[in-house]
Scaffold this active site. Structure first.
Site, short mmCIF file in Angstrom:
data_model
loop_
_atom_site.label_atom_id
_atom_site.label_comp_id
_atom_site.label_asym_id
_atom_site.label_seq_id
_atom_site.Cartn_x
_atom_site.Cartn_y
_atom_site.Cartn_z
CD GLN A 231 -2.80 -1.07 2.44
OE1 GLN A 231 -2.43 -1.74 3.42
NE2 GLN A 231 -3.90 -0.36 2.47
CG ASN B 192 -2.51 -6.72 8.80
OD1 ASN B 192 -2.43 -6.10 9.85
ND2 ASN B 192 -3.39 -6.41 7.85
CD GLU B 193 -6.88 -6.04 9.44
OE1 GLU B 193 -7.47 -6.18 8.36
OE2 GLU B 193 -6.89 -4.96 10.05
CG ASN C 96 -4.94 -3.97 12.81
OD1 ASN C 96 -4.07 -3.65 13.61
ND2 ASN C 96 -4.67 -4.32 11.56
CD GLU D 84 -3.89 -1.70 10.06
OE1 GLU D 84 -4.99 -1.40 9.57
OE2 GLU D 84 -3.13 -2.57 9.59
CD1 TRP E 13 -6.03 -3.18 1.82
CD2 TRP E 13 -4.67 -4.05 0.26
NE1 TRP E 13 -4.82 -3.47 2.41
CE2 TRP E 13 -3.98 -4.01 1.48
CE3 TRP E 13 -4.03 -4.57 -0.87
CZ2 TRP E 13 -2.67 -4.45 1.62
CZ3 TRP E 13 -2.72 -5.01 -0.74
CH2 TRP E 13 -2.05 -4.95 0.49
C1 BGP Z 1 -6.89 -2.79 7.61
C2 BGP Z 1 -5.67 -3.21 6.82
C3 BGP Z 1 -4.94 -2.07 6.20
C4 BGP Z 1 -5.77 -0.91 5.74
C5 BGP Z 1 -6.90 -0.57 6.70
C6 BGP Z 1 -7.91 0.41 6.17
O1 BGP Z 1 -7.81 -3.81 7.59
O2 BGP Z 1 -4.78 -3.91 7.62
O3 BGP Z 1 -4.10 -2.61 5.22
O4 BGP Z 1 -6.12 -0.96 4.43
O5 BGP Z 1 -7.59 -1.71 7.10
O6 BGP Z 1 -8.82 -0.27 5.35
P1 BGP Z 1 -9.39 0.35 4.04
O7 BGP Z 1 -8.19 0.80 3.27
O8 BGP Z 1 -10.11 -0.79 3.39
O9 BGP Z 1 -10.28 1.44 4.44
#
Ligand code: BGP
Length: 464
Positions: free
Chosen positions: A18, A159-160, A296, A374, A428
């Protein structure tokens, strides 16, 4: 009044794909995103925030604005362009330089090994549904530990898992874009927890001077009314998205209750979960060795009973009110009129974070410590004469830090906070208009501009 410990980490987070851009530079291999995004031709990840070239500037800004921690991830495809086989020395060198720069600036790197970016060839072999992927991942982790294990002391395996499998097999907005296959999602989560366990055990066996954990997205699930069927819906989604992985991580297996609930969801969706005889020992061994949990947290959900077929609409544009999320055999997420939402329909509910932190302490007393790895607010920032007033984001962060502060008072061991994200990055499934950064990125020039929130965060970290 917010009261955070003296040794608290005031950090911010990034992820390789990202932030870095340079997706074809210095022999980097493809992740499963490259071809998919190119075919879709809606968002172009090629340059992202150009962190690959601009990291010295970003780390200088991080330091200048009072940060003492950063989440970065190592792109598997820079180290092994094909995921396995031939190593790429240029990629290995890049992360040496990046990590050394973090350390030189006094911004401690918390390094993730898998942040949504499986290499394309391994993705084509089945990704996390293929048990061989566990050993491919282990081999990649081993190289990272050998290379960087004497200077990086905070490691995150994955991650997640829930976001990965929900994106790939339920919502269908991550490749391979499969919709509503809940059994595949559950299987992939189980396999990811096994991969985590293998990597934790390897790390401990290598006797390196640091700590290791995993990052989970943990969103609290509340019944929208006190009716039994709504309570049941909240319980079902909580088990699927939270408890299944927390049990695997901390209890070393799924409790009978968790497994019964998962099997109920599987039965309604015509699937089963394959658990091999050796899985239990693997999970149990790692459960005793985790050093921390990364949480997160952005939002929580309000659930209503739902008897229909699967039905989802992903709001990827910021058109408020367009989200739909109803899962067969689970429940339906509904709007709670008392709770504000972002333009992407994410309820803003800091109490959900407090509740989750306290619940982890109560249900999993061996959790050791937590970092909130996060938290942040997606917002369509405007830049006016070089200035960005993102007051709603400041309010959001402040409320969530308050919730953490109250949880610490209630006895939860939270050691740090990482704002998503350090600078604006590629999102994403939402592209570039959903911004989260402390620093505004002009994606045409790659210039950085501190937002009002950056000054606020600096003030907070320096005051404490
Ligand atoms: C989390 C991820 C990140 C980031 C964030 C924000 O789930 O770990 O990579 O993208 O979310 O999400 P989004 O960009 O879909 O709003």
């Amino acid at each position: 009044m917010m009261n955070l410990p003296k040794d608290f980490i005031y950090g911010a987070a990034t992820a390789a794909y990202q932030a870095e851009g340079a997706i074809q530079e210095n022999n980097k291999g493809k992740t499963y995103w490259d071809d998919y995004l190119a075919e879709q031709a809606i968002f172009d990840p090629s340059n992202a925030s150009d962190f690959y070239h601009l990291y010295p500037e970003d780390l200088r800004l991080a330091k200048e604005f009072g940060l003492n921690g950063i989440r970065i991830s190592i792109a598997w495809t820079r180290i092994f362009p094909d995921g396995i086989g031939q190593k790429n020395e240029a990629g290995i060198a890049f992360y040496h330089q990046l990590i050394d720069t973090c350390l030189a600036e006094g911004v401690e790197p918390y390094v993730t090994l898998h942040h949504f970016d499986t290499p394309q060839p391994l993705y084509l072999e089945g990704d996390w549904l293929n048990r061989k992927n566990l050993d491919y991942f282990l081999a990649f982790a081993k190289v990272c530990f050998e290379e960087y294990g004497h200077k990086v002391t905070k490691w995150i395996t994955i991650n997640e898992p829930w976001s990965v499998v929900a994106g790939q097999y339920i919502v269908g907005h991550f490749p391979p874009n499969i919709h509503y296959d809940i059994p595949k999602a559950i299987q992939a989560m189980h396999n990811m927890m096994l991969a985590h366990a293998k990597v934790v055990t390897l790390y401990k066996d290598m006797n390196l001077p640091g700590e290791i954990g995993i990052v989970q997205i943990l969103e609290s699930k509340y019944p929208i009314t006190a009716a039994n069927e709504d309570i049941a819906a909240a319980h079902l989604e909580d088990t699927l998205a939270n408890r299944f992985m927390l049990d695997a991580m901390f209890k070393g297996f799924y409790t009978a209750e968790t497994l019964a609930t998962i099997n109920m969801i599987l039965a309604k969706n015509n699937g089963t979960l394959q658990i091999e005889a050796s899985d239990r020992l693997l999970l149990e061994t790692a459960a005793k060795q985790n050093d921390f949990l990364g949480v997160n947290y952005y939002t929580s959900h309000f659930l209503k009973a739902y008897e229909g077929e699967n039905r989802i609409h992903h709001n990827g544009t910021g058109e408020k009110g367009s989200s739909v999320f109803a899962l067969k055999g689970v429940g339906e997420r509904v709007f709670n009129p008392d709770i504000p939402t972002t333009d992407w329909d994410w309820p803003i509910y800091p109490k959900g974070l407090y509740d989750m932190l306290v619940r982890i302490k109560n249900d999993y007393p061996n959790y050791q410590k937590i970092y909130v790895t996060e938290n942040g607010m997606g917002y369509k920032d405007d830049i006016i004469d070089g200035e960005i007033d993102d007051t709603p984001r400041i309010d959001y962060i402040e409320q969530h830090l308050e919730a953490i502060s109250i949880a610490i008072k209630a006895g939860v061991n939270v050691k740090g906070f990482f704002l998503w994200s350090l600078m604006d990055v590629f999102s994403w499934t939402n592209g570039y208009n959903k911004r989260y950064g402390l620093f505004y990125v002009d994606f045409d020039t790659q210039n950085r501009y501190p937002k009002k929130s950056a000054y606020w965060y600096k003030n907070l970290s320096l005051r404490n």
